[in-house]
Design a protein around this motif. Structure first.
Motif, PDB file in Angstrom:
ATOM      1  N   ARG A 469       0.836  -1.183   0.000  1.00 44.66           N
ATOM      2  CA  ARG A 469       0.000   0.000   0.000  1.00 44.66           C
ATOM      3  C   ARG A 469       0.889   1.257   0.000  1.00 44.66           C
ATOM      4  N   PHE A 470       0.419   2.220  -0.771  1.00 43.47           N
ATOM      5  CA  PHE A 470       1.149   3.485  -0.927  1.00 43.47           C
ATOM      6  C   PHE A 470       0.180   4.645  -0.676  1.00 43.47           C
ATOM      7  N   ASP A 471       0.704   5.703  -0.130  1.00 43.57           N
ATOM      8  CA  ASP A 471      -0.137   6.889   0.059  1.00 43.57           C
ATOM      9  C   ASP A 471      -0.189   7.687  -1.228  1.00 43.57           C
ATOM     10  N   GLU A 473       1.253  10.313  -2.011  1.00 44.86           N
ATOM     11  CA  GLU A 473       2.540  10.871  -2.432  1.00 44.86           C
ATOM     12  C   GLU A 473       3.490   9.786  -2.962  1.00 44.86           C
ATOM     13  N   GLY A 474       3.045   8.512  -2.948  1.00 45.10           N
ATOM     14  CA  GLY A 474       3.857   7.423  -3.492  1.00 45.10           C
ATOM     15  C   GLY A 474       4.767   6.763  -2.497  1.00 45.10           C
ATOM     16  N   ASN A 475       4.539   7.007  -1.206  1.00 41.06           N
ATOM     17  CA  ASN A 475       5.335   6.370  -0.168  1.00 41.06           C
ATOM     18  C   ASN A 475       4.673   5.072   0.276  1.00 41.06           C
ATOM     19  N   LYS A 476       5.500   4.013   0.437  1.00 42.30           N
ATOM     20  CA  LYS A 476       4.972   2.714   0.861  1.00 42.30           C
ATOM     21  C   LYS A 476       4.615   2.792   2.351  1.00 42.30           C
ATOM     22  N   ILE A 477       3.374   2.428   2.652  1.00 41.52           N
ATOM     23  CA  ILE A 477       2.919   2.471   4.030  1.00 41.52           C
ATOM     24  C   ILE A 477       2.664   1.077   4.590  1.00 41.52           C
ATOM     25  N   ILE A 478       2.375   0.095   3.712  1.00 43.32           N
ATOM     26  CA  ILE A 478       2.171  -1.297   4.136  1.00 43.32           C
ATOM     27  C   ILE A 478       2.907  -2.174   3.118  1.00 43.32           C
ATOM     28  N   PRO A 479       3.785  -3.094   3.593  1.00 45.01           N
ATOM     29  CA  PRO A 479       4.484  -3.961   2.637  1.00 45.01           C
ATOM     30  C   PRO A 479       3.537  -5.012   2.046  1.00 45.01           C
ATOM     31  N   SER A 539      -6.464   0.416  -1.775  1.00 44.48           N
ATOM     32  CA  SER A 539      -6.519   1.381  -0.673  1.00 44.48           C
ATOM     33  C   SER A 539      -6.121   0.686   0.613  1.00 44.48           C
ATOM     34  N   SER A 540      -5.600   1.469   1.534  1.00 41.60           N
ATOM     35  CA  SER A 540      -5.141   0.905   2.791  1.00 41.60           C
ATOM     36  C   SER A 540      -6.312   0.768   3.756  1.00 41.60           C
TER      37      SER A 540
END
Length: 553
Positions: A469-471, A473-479, A539-540
């Motif tokens: 999962r990515f926010d 802005e393109g940052n990984k939040i969940i592997p 979506s996360s």
């Protein structure tokens, strides 16, 4: 009257000439050759007194000798027979010489010529003898004729030079050549021709020199078939396997332990080519069926005909006729294990109602650049058309038999999810189960247990995947998360993937395709289907993070 007088004068002169000539001829024959006759002595005295008369007599003698020499050389009449032939010439000469008062001197000179002829006849007789060839003797006598005749022209040498070849010809015809052949008839020119034959020999040798050079001696490049590269030899059909393949596989049974107890045991035997084997004995059974990384005994051995013996020290396992007899160091038989062929519980699993069939052996519409072999099996080197996010996937694969290959060269392929995460496909049968072996996340996490079956067996992968999962802005939040069942046994349990594996693509929010890696080995696939569990954009949400995973067995 005139005629009668002429005839009378002719008869008188003839009688005078013939009578003394016959006497001197016989006397010359009896006289020795080396001693000079009295006629010669008188001749020397008379030459000084009458030179003019001598010239006339010399012409008469030359004609007489020439007539004799012109005769047939083969027929040598006696000297008495020659006399009547010369009568006509002698009569003419006698008329001229009748006026002179010196008939005796003329006769003596004729006798000298006859004596010379007799000497020549004697020399011929001597030449006919093979004991001592003397061709030069007549030539030695010739200067004796000329010595008293210094003022005379050398006319006599010409007929004598002509007569000598006739004598030589007579000798050759009689088959009695005694002297050396003349230079013109010597075989020396023929001997000179022999060196000309010498160039023919090198001409004959030239083809011999070309024999090592010919192109046929350049042998063709050796075919790889007789001696294939061990790392690349891959057998895909049971009909083409070697004799070692019959011993390779899994054995199961019970063994008796000291104290009267018994327990299950498993045995895995791996062929290494040319009759060489490795194996491991597993306490409690086979992987996934009684053995879960428990105690084991590593073995090595070599096949001899129909018998394979694996050992570790004094501990021994004898394999023959699909059975393995275990003997301890004391020589006691602990038990007999029987060869088994296990089958995945999920082999041939049918797709669910919500699944999409990617490949069923007929159509390749769901893949890009896909190839099918003659048995309806999908080959490596292809990928799905549609990208994926969260999914459940089932596929079946079969590994080729490569006994000489080891490590990553032994039936290598891979299931690349989103092109970022690889679930390794490899012939790891009988190995410990490392992070780069079958069922592992390549170079990231080892399988919980090595569930790899022997090659040429159909095996199953059931994969549950949740994308990272990515926010905004393109940052990984969940592997990303993965669960893998290998041959129905859980080998990766809801594992969080920290990052891309191996040579995978960098992680990102964009969905990507699934790739069946081409690593140069003929791995094939069948019965591939997929269930899409999330949309193109993940979506996360808590619901997306909880995926059903199979229970451990």
């Amino acid at each position: 009257m005139m005629l009668s007088r002429a005839l009378f004068a002719f008869l008188v002169t003839t009688s005078l000439l013939i009578g003394p000539g016959a006497y001197y001829v016989s006397a010359a024959e009896d006289a020795p050759k080396d001693q000079p006759t009295e006629a010669k002595r008188e001749e020397k005295k008379d030459e000084k007194s009458s030179s003019k008369d001598h010239d006339k007599k010399k012409e008469h003698r030359d004609k007489h000798d020439h007539d004799k020499k012109d005769g047939d050389p083969k027929k040598k009449p006696s000297k008495e027979q020659d006399k009547p032939k010369n009568k006509p010439k002698q009569d003419k000469e006698s008329k001229k010489d009748a006026k002179s008062d010196e008939p005796k001197k003329d006769d003596s000179q004729k006798d000298d010529s006859q004596k010379d002829d007799s000497k020549k006849d004697d020399s011929k007789k001597d030449d006919s003898k093979k004991d001592e060839p003397k061709k030069d003797e007549p030539k030695k006598d010739e200067p004796k004729k000329d010595e008293p005749k210094k003022d005379e022209p050398k006319k006599e040498m010409k007929p004598e030079a002509k007569s000598e070849p006739k004598k030589d010809a007579d000798k050759k015809e009689e088959g009695k050549p005694q002297g050396e052949p003349t230079p013109a008839k010597t075989p020396e020119p023929k001997a000179e021709m022999k060196p000309e034959a010498a160039p023919d020999k090198p001409a004959d040798k030239k083809p011999e020199e070309k024999k090592p050079e010919p192109k046929p001696e350049v042998s063709p490049l050796p075919k790889p078939a007789p001696k294939p590269d061990p790392r690349k030899m891959a057998i895909t059909e049971l009909s083409n396997v070697d004799a070692d393949f019959a011993f390779q596989g899994e054995y199961y049974g019970k063994i008796h332990l000291p104290g009267g107890t018994s327990e299950s045991a498993g045995l895995q035997i791996i062929a290494r080519g040319d009759g060489n084997f490795v194996g491991r004995q597993l306490r409690g059974g086979l992987p996934g069926n009684g053995w879960y990384n428990d105690q084991k005994i590593d073995l090595t051995g070599k096949r001899a005909g129909d018998v394979l013996i694996l050992t570790q020290g004094d501990y021994q396992v004898v394999v023959t006729n699909q059975k393995a007899t275990i003997v301890n160091s004391a020589g006691d038989t602990l038990g007999v294990l029987t060869k088994v062929q296990r089958r995945s519980e999920l082999l041939g699993l049918k797709p669910s109602s919500s699944a999409v069939v990617l490949f069923d052996g007929n159509s390749v519409e769901q893949f890009v650049n896909a190839k099918i072999n003659d048995k309806g099996e999908l080959q490596i080197g292809t990928e799905t058309k549609n990208p994926v996010q969260d999914f459940r996937m089932h596929l079946e694969f079969r590994l080729p038999y490569m006994p000489f290959a080891t490590g990553q060269g032994r039936a290598n392929s891979g299931l690349y999810i989103q092109g970022r995460y690889e679930v390794q496909i490899l012939d790891s049968f009988g190995l410990p189960g490392e992070f780069n072996e079958c069922g592992s996340l390549y170079r990231t996490k080892s399988p919980d247990i090595n569930m790899c079956f022997p090659p040429l067996s159909w095996q199953t992968y059931d994969v549950y995947f949740t994308a990272a999962r990515f926010d905004s802005e393109g940052n990984k939040i969940i592997p990303a998360r993965i669960t893998v069942q290998h041959n129905g046994i859980l080998v990766q349990d809801n594992y969080l993937i920290p990052n891309k594996t191996g040579a995978g693509k960098p992680e990102g929010p964009e969905p990507q395709t699934i790739k069946l890696q081409d690593h140069g080995n003929p791995v094939v696939f069948r019965n591939i289907w997929i269930e899409y569990l999330g949309g193109p954009v993940v979506s996360s949400t808590p619901e997306a993070e909880t995926l059903p995973t199979p229970a451990k067995k």
